[in-house]
Design a protein around this motif. Structure first.
Motif, PDB file in Angstrom:
ATOM      1  N   GLY A 281       0.866  -1.279  -0.031  1.00 19.65           N
ATOM      2  CA  GLY A 281       0.166   0.022   0.022  1.00 19.65           C
ATOM      3  C   GLY A 281       0.775   1.231   0.082  1.00 19.65           C
ATOM      4  O   GLY A 281       2.047   1.319   0.089  1.00 19.65           O
ATOM      5  N   TYR A 282       0.099   2.476   0.008  1.00 17.48           N
ATOM      6  CA  TYR A 282       0.680   3.781   0.000  1.00 17.48           C
ATOM      7  C   TYR A 282       0.125   4.398   1.130  1.00 17.48           C
ATOM      8  O   TYR A 282      -0.997   4.311   1.739  1.00 17.48           O
ATOM      9  N   TRP A 283       0.938   5.277   1.775  1.00 20.16           N
ATOM     10  CA  TRP A 283       0.834   5.939   3.184  1.00 20.16           C
ATOM     11  C   TRP A 283      -0.197   6.983   2.832  1.00 20.16           C
ATOM     12  O   TRP A 283      -0.217   7.707   2.108  1.00 20.16           O
ATOM     13  N   ARG A 284      -1.503   6.496   3.412  1.00 20.74           N
ATOM     14  CA  ARG A 284      -2.714   7.620   3.363  1.00 20.74           C
ATOM     15  C   ARG A 284      -2.928   8.217   1.821  1.00 20.74           C
ATOM     16  O   ARG A 284      -3.041   9.212   1.532  1.00 20.74           O
ATOM     17  N   ASN A 285      -3.097   7.088   1.130  1.00 16.44           N
ATOM     18  CA  ASN A 285      -3.630   7.433  -0.553  1.00 16.44           C
ATOM     19  C   ASN A 285      -4.215   6.475  -1.082  1.00 16.44           C
ATOM     20  O   ASN A 285      -3.704   5.285  -1.778  1.00 16.44           O
ATOM     21  N   PRO A 286      -5.633   6.099  -0.475  1.00 22.70           N
ATOM     22  CA  PRO A 286      -6.221   4.823  -1.015  1.00 22.70           C
ATOM     23  C   PRO A 286      -6.780   4.921  -2.362  1.00 22.70           C
ATOM     24  O   PRO A 286      -6.877   4.001  -3.208  1.00 22.70           O
ATOM     25  N   GLY A 287      -6.680   6.165  -2.971  1.00 26.36           N
ATOM     26  CA  GLY A 287      -7.070   6.300  -4.528  1.00 26.36           C
ATOM     27  C   GLY A 287      -5.820   5.781  -5.188  1.00 26.36           C
ATOM     28  O   GLY A 287      -6.215   5.035  -6.384  1.00 26.36           O
ATOM     29  N   ALA A 288      -4.648   5.992  -4.809  1.00 29.65           N
ATOM     30  CA  ALA A 288      -3.756   5.347  -5.498  1.00 29.65           C
ATOM     31  C   ALA A 288      -3.474   4.085  -5.587  1.00 29.65           C
ATOM     32  O   ALA A 288      -3.146   3.027  -6.229  1.00 29.65           O
ATOM     33  N   GLU A 289      -3.647   3.383  -4.134  1.00 27.66           N
ATOM     34  CA  GLU A 289      -3.684   2.006  -4.172  1.00 27.66           C
ATOM     35  C   GLU A 289      -4.722   1.210  -4.835  1.00 27.66           C
ATOM     36  O   GLU A 289      -4.524   0.164  -5.463  1.00 27.66           O
ATOM     37  N   ALA A 290      -5.935   1.955  -5.123  1.00 28.67           N
ATOM     38  CA  ALA A 290      -7.100   1.181  -5.809  1.00 28.67           C
ATOM     39  C   ALA A 290      -6.709   1.218  -7.259  1.00 28.67           C
ATOM     40  O   ALA A 290      -6.894   0.265  -8.043  1.00 28.67           O
ATOM     41  N   ALA A 291      -5.988   2.266  -7.713  1.00 28.53           N
ATOM     42  CA  ALA A 291      -5.576   2.450  -9.111  1.00 28.53           C
ATOM     43  C   ALA A 291      -4.530   1.155  -9.435  1.00 28.53           C
ATOM     44  O   ALA A 291      -4.637   0.742 -10.501  1.00 28.53           O
ATOM     45  N   ARG A 292      -3.671   0.895  -8.475  1.00 26.96           N
ATOM     46  CA  ARG A 292      -2.490   0.030  -8.605  1.00 26.96           C
ATOM     47  C   ARG A 292      -3.219  -1.404  -8.586  1.00 26.96           C
ATOM     48  O   ARG A 292      -2.789  -2.425  -9.318  1.00 26.96           O
ATOM     49  N   THR A 293      -4.350  -1.503  -7.692  1.00 27.13           N
ATOM     50  CA  THR A 293      -4.901  -2.931  -7.553  1.00 27.13           C
ATOM     51  C   THR A 293      -6.362  -3.160  -8.083  1.00 27.13           C
ATOM     52  O   THR A 293      -7.110  -4.158  -7.767  1.00 27.13           O
ATOM     53  N   ARG A 294      -6.542  -2.360  -9.196  1.00 30.53           N
ATOM     54  CA  ARG A 294      -7.846  -2.476  -9.734  1.00 30.53           C
ATOM     55  C   ARG A 294      -8.183  -4.031 -10.461  1.00 30.53           C
ATOM     56  O   ARG A 294      -7.084  -4.692 -11.170  1.00 30.53           O
ATOM     57  N   GLU A 295      -9.376  -4.424 -10.330  1.00 29.48           N
ATOM     58  CA  GLU A 295      -9.847  -5.764 -10.905  1.00 29.48           C
ATOM     59  C   GLU A 295      -9.025  -7.007  -9.989  1.00 29.48           C
ATOM     60  O   GLU A 295      -8.856  -8.038 -10.721  1.00 29.48           O
ATOM     61  N   GLY A 296      -8.441  -6.641  -8.958  1.00 31.59           N
ATOM     62  CA  GLY A 296      -7.833  -7.830  -8.268  1.00 31.59           C
ATOM     63  C   GLY A 296      -6.633  -8.153  -8.753  1.00 31.59           C
ATOM     64  O   GLY A 296      -5.853  -8.935  -8.101  1.00 31.59           O
ATOM     65  N   TRP A 297      -6.139  -7.320  -9.673  1.00 36.66           N
ATOM     66  CA  TRP A 297      -4.581  -7.632 -10.231  1.00 36.66           C
ATOM     67  C   TRP A 297      -3.742  -6.444  -9.670  1.00 36.66           C
ATOM     68  O   TRP A 297      -4.320  -5.310  -9.512  1.00 36.66           O
ATOM     69  N   TYR A 298      -2.467  -6.553  -9.750  1.00 31.05           N
ATOM     70  CA  TYR A 298      -1.471  -5.276  -9.323  1.00 31.05           C
ATOM     71  C   TYR A 298      -0.967  -5.045 -10.675  1.00 31.05           C
ATOM     72  O   TYR A 298      -0.471  -5.524 -11.716  1.00 31.05           O
ATOM     73  N   TRP A 299      -1.210  -3.610 -11.110  1.00 34.47           N
ATOM     74  CA  TRP A 299      -0.766  -2.879 -12.372  1.00 34.47           C
ATOM     75  C   TRP A 299       0.394  -2.300 -12.081  1.00 34.47           C
ATOM     76  O   TRP A 299       0.279  -1.223 -11.372  1.00 34.47           O
ATOM     77  N   THR A 300       1.500  -2.553 -12.716  1.00 35.33           N
ATOM     78  CA  THR A 300       2.750  -1.880 -12.513  1.00 35.33           C
ATOM     79  C   THR A 300       2.994  -0.543 -12.857  1.00 35.33           C
ATOM     80  O   THR A 300       3.835   0.229 -12.380  1.00 35.33           O
ATOM     81  N   GLY A 301       2.023  -0.191 -14.027  1.00 39.68           N
ATOM     82  CA  GLY A 301       2.414   1.142 -14.512  1.00 39.68           C
ATOM     83  C   GLY A 301       3.823   1.231 -15.316  1.00 39.68           C
ATOM     84  O   GLY A 301       4.319   2.181 -15.796  1.00 39.68           O
ATOM     85  N   ASP A 302       4.155  -0.202 -15.706  1.00 35.85           N
ATOM     86  CA  ASP A 302       5.316  -0.148 -16.564  1.00 35.85           C
ATOM     87  C   ASP A 302       5.076  -1.054 -17.895  1.00 35.85           C
ATOM     88  O   ASP A 302       4.213  -1.695 -18.033  1.00 35.85           O
ATOM     89  N   LEU A 303       5.636  -0.721 -18.952  1.00 39.99           N
ATOM     90  CA  LEU A 303       5.426  -1.266 -20.383  1.00 39.99           C
ATOM     91  C   LEU A 303       6.259  -2.467 -20.311  1.00 39.99           C
ATOM     92  O   LEU A 303       7.502  -2.345 -20.277  1.00 39.99           O
ATOM     93  N   PHE A 304       5.806  -3.622 -21.005  1.00 35.25           N
ATOM     94  CA  PHE A 304       6.828  -4.559 -21.171  1.00 35.25           C
ATOM     95  C   PHE A 304       6.468  -5.244 -22.447  1.00 35.25           C
ATOM     96  O   PHE A 304       5.447  -5.120 -23.072  1.00 35.25           O
ATOM     97  N   PHE A 305       7.251  -6.129 -22.998  1.00 36.14           N
ATOM     98  CA  PHE A 305       6.595  -7.163 -23.844  1.00 36.14           C
ATOM     99  C   PHE A 305       7.328  -8.623 -23.514  1.00 36.14           C
ATOM    100  O   PHE A 305       8.358  -8.565 -22.965  1.00 36.14           O
ATOM    101  N   ARG A 306       6.740  -9.862 -24.001  1.00 39.06           N
ATOM    102  CA  ARG A 306       7.196 -10.969 -23.773  1.00 39.06           C
ATOM    103  C   ARG A 306       7.548 -11.846 -25.005  1.00 39.06           C
ATOM    104  O   ARG A 306       6.560 -11.861 -26.231  1.00 39.06           O
TER     105      ARG A 306
END
Length: 568
Positions: free
Chosen positions: A379-404
């Motif tokens: 989590g983030y200290w006192r930032n529930p909005g940012a936490e929710a954006a990171r963990t939407r749909e039950g997944w952790y979204w890194t904010g980073d671009l990748f390819f596999r």
């Protein structure tokens, strides 16, 4: 405290150094280079832990801010917080005014540890309820003196356990206020121990800490594995490319970490016949790029291991011996990593690479890295909005671009904030940067978006040239034409030649400053002439961006009602 089993807290790692009289901390001050034992560093941490317990107001969040360069006081206070069950907020000294005050107050710091050099930053700031401790002063030494005989574990605000917060480290971002990521003792102790095992850290190693300790890289990837493996750390007050090898030789350093453009700065130093005469065996970090990593290994004889694992702990990529050049590795143990198209939510197809590892289908293959499995994000200290954006749909979204690739190896392609949209096609800045880095005259390259005259973006590149090189527009255009993986929409429309790449305090490219400048006259981030070249639509050659060209661009923006895009 536990002493025979695997440590579950950083407090245990500190306590295990009690009685260890081997070298533990190396640094330079006005008296020259100095060495303290592990026991002495644990003793200094215990003294500050006892002082912290007495100074912290009853009922307050057990948080202290540390506004220091890489001086011995920084690891002393990290150790003190661990022993006392408190948290350290690393305060970035490049922040100013209201932003600096916001960082201190947002993390509920009731104590702020700083040094004389940083006192001007605090002048005039309204910091209610914050007690200032200025290291290196008579008052500070007098405060510490009664606690000189303290031992680890004697003074605690709350008995430290694996779930005890230890770090509130601000994550760097291109927009909005920085977020304070929560890091617990359990996660940090595990990370330090894992890296110590991975890199076979022993007391014979020396970890060179030249990245700033207010940033997670230096603490998590450098200080903690040294602590876990019993190796001493050698501090450099601030990163210096010119002093790097001299420090390495003086301290006998075997390991260092890097972030962002630090490797490019090291490569930009003048080559010397003795570049390979040193004790380094490994560098570990992120964002060096495959081209610069190969150049570094060739010049200095030191392999660079690229890693991925944000301060937040939400996802990790593990490098293995079979990882191909340019890739970071596969998903870490327990992670279910996928590359997702953020617009559709569908998994991106595998990357198509040519025989030389160059990406051929970036528009389809590049997406956001998502952890669909268990996440260590705390989590983030006192930032529930940012936490929710990171963990939407039950997944952790890194904010980073990748390819596999087809074998499951993951490749970094930049931040989601660094994506460009050119003629309705999504492009990743880091992919273009890796291609431009092949140009032999380039010492550093950064790619970013500037607004198109009608809609979407155009590609702009800032280029810092190698010593003695000049910008030859025809040679640059010929270089671009020879790159088989540079798509037609990836070629830079605009090129700004900069004397030095603007960077943040953590040696990452200051993209905000570059975007704000665009193709307008240079802002204050760069001194001296800063010419911009451009290649008009349909043209094959670059030419200087003239005042009539600039006026035409501004007129086109105004006609479209988009002049606000150029405000800075």
């Amino acid at each position: 405290m536990r002493t025979t089993t695997a440590p579950e807290t950083v407090a245990e790692l500190i306590a295990r150094r009690w009685g260890d009289h081997r070298p533990g901390l190396m640094y330079e001050d006005d008296a020259g280079r100095r060495v303290l034992t592990h026991h002495r560093t644990a003793q200094e941490a215990a003294a500050r832990a006892a002082l912290l317990v007495d100074l912290m107001p009853p009922g307050a969040e057990p948080h202290l801010g540390v506004l220091l360069d890489n001086t011995p006081e920084f690891p002393f206070w990290l150790g003190a917080a661990a022993l006392a069950g408190a948290s350290v907020a690393g305060i970035n000294p490049t922040r100013r005014g209201a932003e600096l005050a916001r960082d201190i107050l947002h993390t509920d710091c009731r104590i702020l540890v700083t040094e004389r050099a940083h006192l001007p930053l605090l002048r005039g700031l309204d910091l209610p309820g914050v007690r200032l401790l200025v290291t290196g002063t008579e008052e500070y030494e007098a405060l510490l003196a009664p606690y000189a005989a303290a031992k680890p574990g004697e003074a605690v605000l709350d008995t430290p356990g694996p779930a005890t917060r230890l770090l509130l480290y601000f994550t760097s971002g291109s927009t909005g206020a920085p977020k304070a990521a929560i890091c617990t003792q359990g996660r940090l102790a595990a990370a330090g121990s894992a890296l110590a095992r991975r890199f076979s850290v022993t007391p014979q190693d020396v970890h060179y800490v030249c990245m700033p300790l207010f940033h997670g890289n230096a603490v998590i990837a450098d200080w903690l594995p040294a602590l876990a493996g019993g190796a001493p750390v050698a501090l450099r007050r601030r990163f210096s490319a010119s002093a790097f090898l001299d420090d390495v030789r003086a301290y006998g350093a075997t390991y260092f970490t890097y972030v962002g453009r630090a490797v490019q700065y090291l490569l930009a130093t003048e080559e010397r016949p003795d570049d390979r005469e040193h004790t380094l065996r490994l560098g570990f970090g992120t964002e060096a790029g495959a081209v610069d990593a190969a150049r570094f290994a060739e010049r200095f004889g030191v392999p660079l291991v690229e890693g991925y694992g944000a301060t937040e702990g939400g996802a990790s990529v593990q490098n293995t011996p079979d990882t191909p050049p340019g890739a970071l590795g596969r998903a870490g143990e327990g992670d279910d990593l996928a590359v997702i198209d953020p617009e559709t939510g569908a998994e991106c197809p595998a990357a198509v690479l040519d025989a030389e590892g160059r990406l051929l289908n970036g528009a389809e293959a590049i997406g956001e890295l998502v952890n669909r499995g268990r996440s260590l994000f705390e989590g983030y200290w006192r930032n529930p909005g940012a936490e929710a954006a990171r963990t939407r749909e039950g997944w952790y979204w890194t904010g980073d671009l990748f390819f596999r690739d087809a074998a499951g190896f993951l490749y970094f392609a930049g931040r989601t904030d660094d994506r460009l949209r050119v003629d309705s096609e999504n492009l990743a800045a880091a992919v273009i940067e890796n291609i431009l880095a092949r140009w032999s005259d380039a010492a550093a390259v950064a790619v970013y978006a500037v607004p198109d005259e009608v809609a979407g973006d155009q590609v702009m590149a800032a280029v810092a040239l190698r010593a003695g090189a000049g910008f030859d527009p025809d040679a640059f255009a010929a270089f671009l034409a020879a790159q088989p993986d540079l798509g037609t929409k990836m070629s830079p429309r605009y090129v700004r030649i900069v004397p030095a790449m603007p960077v943040t305090a953590t040696n990452k490219v200051h993209r905000v400053a570059l975007r704000r400048a665009g193709f307008l006259p240079p802002p204050s981030f760069a001194a001296g002439p800063d010419p911009v070249w451009h290649r008009p639509p349909g043209a094959t050659a670059y030419r200087p961006l003239s005042q009539p060209d600039l006026a035409a661009l501004l007129s086109a923006y105004a006609a479209q009602g988009r002049a606000d895009l150029l405000e800075r």
